[in-house]
Design an enzyme around this catalytic site. Structure first.
Site, PDB file in Angstrom:
ATOM      1  N   SER A  68       0.856  -1.186   0.000  1.00  0.00           N
ATOM      2  CA  SER A  68       0.000   0.000   0.000  1.00  0.00           C
ATOM      3  C   SER A  68       0.886   1.229   0.000  1.00  0.00           C
ATOM      4  O   SER A  68       2.042   1.164   0.458  1.00  0.00           O
ATOM      5  CB  SER A  68      -0.840  -0.019   1.284  1.00  0.00           C
ATOM      6  OG  SER A  68      -1.348   1.266   1.566  1.00  0.00           O
ATOM      7  N   TYR A 115      -0.559  -1.139  10.273  1.00  0.00           N
ATOM      8  CA  TYR A 115      -0.743  -1.380   8.840  1.00  0.00           C
ATOM      9  C   TYR A 115       0.514  -0.966   8.063  1.00  0.00           C
ATOM     10  O   TYR A 115       1.026  -1.714   7.232  1.00  0.00           O
ATOM     11  CB  TYR A 115      -1.974  -0.604   8.353  1.00  0.00           C
ATOM     12  CG  TYR A 115      -2.336  -0.870   6.917  1.00  0.00           C
ATOM     13  CD1 TYR A 115      -2.751  -2.132   6.505  1.00  0.00           C
ATOM     14  CD2 TYR A 115      -2.280   0.146   5.962  1.00  0.00           C
ATOM     15  CE1 TYR A 115      -3.084  -2.382   5.184  1.00  0.00           C
ATOM     16  CE2 TYR A 115      -2.627  -0.093   4.642  1.00  0.00           C
ATOM     17  CZ  TYR A 115      -3.025  -1.349   4.252  1.00  0.00           C
ATOM     18  OH  TYR A 115      -3.359  -1.600   2.940  1.00  0.00           O
TER      19      TYR A 115
HETATM   20  N1  LIG Z   1      -8.775  -1.126  -0.593  1.00  0.00           N
HETATM   21  C1  LIG Z   1      -7.809  -0.231  -0.519  1.00  0.00           C
HETATM   22  O1  LIG Z   1      -8.022   0.988  -0.503  1.00  0.00           O
HETATM   23  C2  LIG Z   1      -6.359  -0.693  -0.466  1.00  0.00           C
HETATM   24  C3  LIG Z   1      -5.354   0.272  -0.551  1.00  0.00           C
HETATM   25  C4  LIG Z   1      -4.025  -0.144  -0.502  1.00  0.00           C
HETATM   26  C5  LIG Z   1      -3.719  -1.485  -0.367  1.00  0.00           C
HETATM   27  N2  LIG Z   1      -4.717  -2.392  -0.264  1.00  0.00           N
HETATM   28  C6  LIG Z   1      -4.350  -3.806  -0.075  1.00  0.00           C
HETATM   29  O2  LIG Z   1      -4.974  -4.590  -1.068  1.00  0.00           O
HETATM   30  C7  LIG Z   1      -5.275  -5.888  -0.527  1.00  0.00           C
HETATM   31  C8  LIG Z   1      -6.773  -6.198  -0.721  1.00  0.00           C
HETATM   32  O3  LIG Z   1      -7.535  -5.182  -0.104  1.00  0.00           O
HETATM   33  P1  LIG Z   1      -9.126  -5.152  -0.239  1.00  0.00           P
HETATM   34  O4  LIG Z   1      -9.548  -3.776   0.079  1.00  0.00           O
HETATM   35  O5  LIG Z   1      -9.534  -5.759  -1.530  1.00  0.00           O
HETATM   36  O6  LIG Z   1      -9.540  -6.113   0.981  1.00  0.00           O
HETATM   37  P2  LIG Z   1     -10.930  -6.842   1.328  1.00  0.00           P
HETATM   38  O7  LIG Z   1     -12.044  -6.321   0.508  1.00  0.00           O
HETATM   39  O8  LIG Z   1     -11.049  -6.809   2.811  1.00  0.00           O
HETATM   40  O9  LIG Z   1     -10.670  -8.346   0.867  1.00  0.00           O
HETATM   41  C9  LIG Z   1      -9.765  -9.152   1.562  1.00  0.00           C
HETATM   42  C10 LIG Z   1      -9.816 -10.554   0.988  1.00  0.00           C
HETATM   43  O10 LIG Z   1      -8.883 -11.369   1.711  1.00  0.00           O
HETATM   44  C11 LIG Z   1      -9.563 -12.503   2.296  1.00  0.00           C
HETATM   45  N3  LIG Z   1      -8.814 -12.799   3.523  1.00  0.00           N
HETATM   46  C12 LIG Z   1      -8.598 -11.984   4.571  1.00  0.00           C
HETATM   47  N4  LIG Z   1      -7.809 -12.587   5.480  1.00  0.00           N
HETATM   48  C13 LIG Z   1      -7.526 -13.825   4.979  1.00  0.00           C
HETATM   49  C14 LIG Z   1      -6.748 -14.920   5.435  1.00  0.00           C
HETATM   50  N5  LIG Z   1      -6.111 -14.876   6.609  1.00  0.00           N
HETATM   51  N6  LIG Z   1      -6.648 -16.025   4.655  1.00  0.00           N
HETATM   52  C15 LIG Z   1      -7.299 -16.082   3.466  1.00  0.00           C
HETATM   53  N7  LIG Z   1      -8.042 -15.071   2.973  1.00  0.00           N
HETATM   54  C16 LIG Z   1      -8.153 -13.969   3.732  1.00  0.00           C
HETATM   55  C17 LIG Z   1     -11.000 -12.003   2.460  1.00  0.00           C
HETATM   56  O11 LIG Z   1     -11.949 -13.046   2.526  1.00  0.00           O
HETATM   57  P3  LIG Z   1     -12.377 -13.725   3.941  1.00  0.00           P
HETATM   58  O12 LIG Z   1     -12.609 -12.583   4.891  1.00  0.00           O
HETATM   59  O13 LIG Z   1     -13.570 -14.534   3.630  1.00  0.00           O
HETATM   60  O14 LIG Z   1     -11.193 -14.546   4.346  1.00  0.00           O
HETATM   61  C18 LIG Z   1     -11.162 -11.229   1.148  1.00  0.00           C
HETATM   62  O15 LIG Z   1     -11.356 -12.093   0.075  1.00  0.00           O
HETATM   63  C19 LIG Z   1      -4.849  -5.848   0.939  1.00  0.00           C
HETATM   64  O16 LIG Z   1      -3.550  -6.367   1.081  1.00  0.00           O
HETATM   65  C20 LIG Z   1      -4.848  -4.362   1.247  1.00  0.00           C
HETATM   66  O17 LIG Z   1      -3.988  -4.025   2.313  1.00  0.00           O
HETATM   67  C21 LIG Z   1      -6.038  -2.037  -0.307  1.00  0.00           C
END
Ligand SMILES: NC(=O)c1ccc[n+]([C@@H]2O[C@H](COP(=O)([O-])OP(=O)(O)OC[C@H]3O[C@@H](n4cnc5c(N)ncnc54)[C@H](OP(=O)(O)O)[C@@H]3O)[C@@H](O)[C@H]2O)c1
Length: 266
Positions: free
Chosen positions: A137, A150
């Site tokens: 991120s 984070y």
């Molecule tokens: N969204 C943003 O603005 C943003 C910005 C910068 C970086 N990121 C990074 O991008 C990535 C995805 O973010 P997102 O916003 O798409 O997140 P999200 O919507 O919360 O999705 C997270 C996914 O990971 C799964 N998950 C979580 N913990 C897990 C575990 N221990 N084992 C297996 N699966 C797991 C969740 O499903 P279950 O809960 O069913 O396991 C879900 O499919 C992350 O690394 C985040 O830090 C996001």
């Protein structure tokens, strides 16, 4: 791109977007997440693109379950070309007000949850000279207020990726690191608050956020071009340039806009 790819945390959000782009590009994809119903629904949706989409419901922060995920792909297709370590959770709250367990949970999810699939996949990626990608991120470029667990977990991915690049420089594995900016989120995305409870993040539809589609395209570009670092969003690019050159100036600017950062990351 006829590849076999595993995307951790791909039942929704950015991971699902990456899985979709990989399928559209002709790859076979193993989805992953902990909630089976959500995985099933995502698989059903993505089957409209390709029949080569499967899932394994497991927690990547558990070493045996991570190994099971890697072995599942091998049993299914006999090879692994791409592993995208996408699992991650964010946190809210200053260091002083945070319960110690918040640090443990965030590091376990974001760092250990990327280390374990990587360890188990390494020997298979060597065979295919494949790609290992970490989803970081822009909060992983420097420490930010209210986001310390984070930021630390995402910064740790940088040193992990750097070490692997050198260790594997003769094996031909591509190691990529993508600094993602603020992105659209799916309904009910959770974060961890300072007291350790889960909080549902506010909808971002009326905020300036990158689309999941854009982020996923950039991740695929990183893989295709075998790049090390891909930095997304204007603020991410500015930060990546300014931080090593003028760290004290960046710090002063952040102190000035502390309140705004807190609001934006909600
Ligand atoms: N969204 C943003 O603005 C943003 C910005 C910068 C970086 N990121 C990074 O991008 C990535 C995805 O973010 P997102 O916003 O798409 O997140 P999200 O919507 O919360 O999705 C997270 C996914 O990971 C799964 N998950 C979580 N913990 C897990 C575990 N221990 N084992 C297996 N699966 C797991 C969740 O499903 P279950 O809960 O069913 O396991 C879900 O499919 C992350 O690394 C985040 O830090 C996001």
């Amino acid at each position: 791109m006829d590849k076999v790819a595993i995307v951790t945390g791909s039942s929704r959000g950015i991971g699902k977007g990456i899985a979709k782009e990989l399928l559209l590009a002709g790859s076979k994809v193993i989805l992953n997440g902990r909630n089976k119903d959500r995985l099933k629904a995502t698989q059903l949706e993505l089957l409209k693109i390709s029949k080569d989409v499967h899932y394994l419901c497991c927690d990547v922060t558990n070493t045996d379950e991570s190994e099971r995920l890697i072995n599942y792909a091998i049993d299914m297709y006999g090879r692994i070309d791409i592993v995208v370590n996408n699992v991650g959770v964010s946190s809210r709250g200053t260091v002083g007000e945070s319960q110690p367990e918040v640090f443990e949970r965030v590091m376990k999810s974001n760092f250990i949850g990327s280390v374990l699939p990587t360890i188990h996949a390494m020997k298979f990626l060597r065979k295919t000279r494949g790609s290992l990608v970490f989803i970081s991120s822009v909060a992983g470029i420097r420490g930010l207020p209210g986001l310390a667990p984070y930021c630390a977990s995402k910064m740790a991915l940088r040193s992990l990726a750097e070490s692997i690049r050198i260790e594997e420089s003769d094996s031909g594995i591509h190691v990529g690191l993508v600094y993602v900016g603020i992105t659209e989120i799916e309904h009910n995305k959770e974060s961890i608050s300072a007291n350790g409870s889960s909080v549902i993040l506010d909808d971002r539809s009326n905020k300036k956020a990158q689309s999941i589609h854009y982020v996923a395209k950039k991740v695929l570009q990183n893989i295709k071009r075998r790049r090390f670092i891909t930095t997304l969003s204007t603020i991410g690019v500015i930060n990546a340039i300014m931080q090593p050159l003028f760290p004290m100036l960046v710090e002063r600017l952040i102190i000035k806009s502390k309140k705004k950062i807190g609001e934006k990351s909600k």
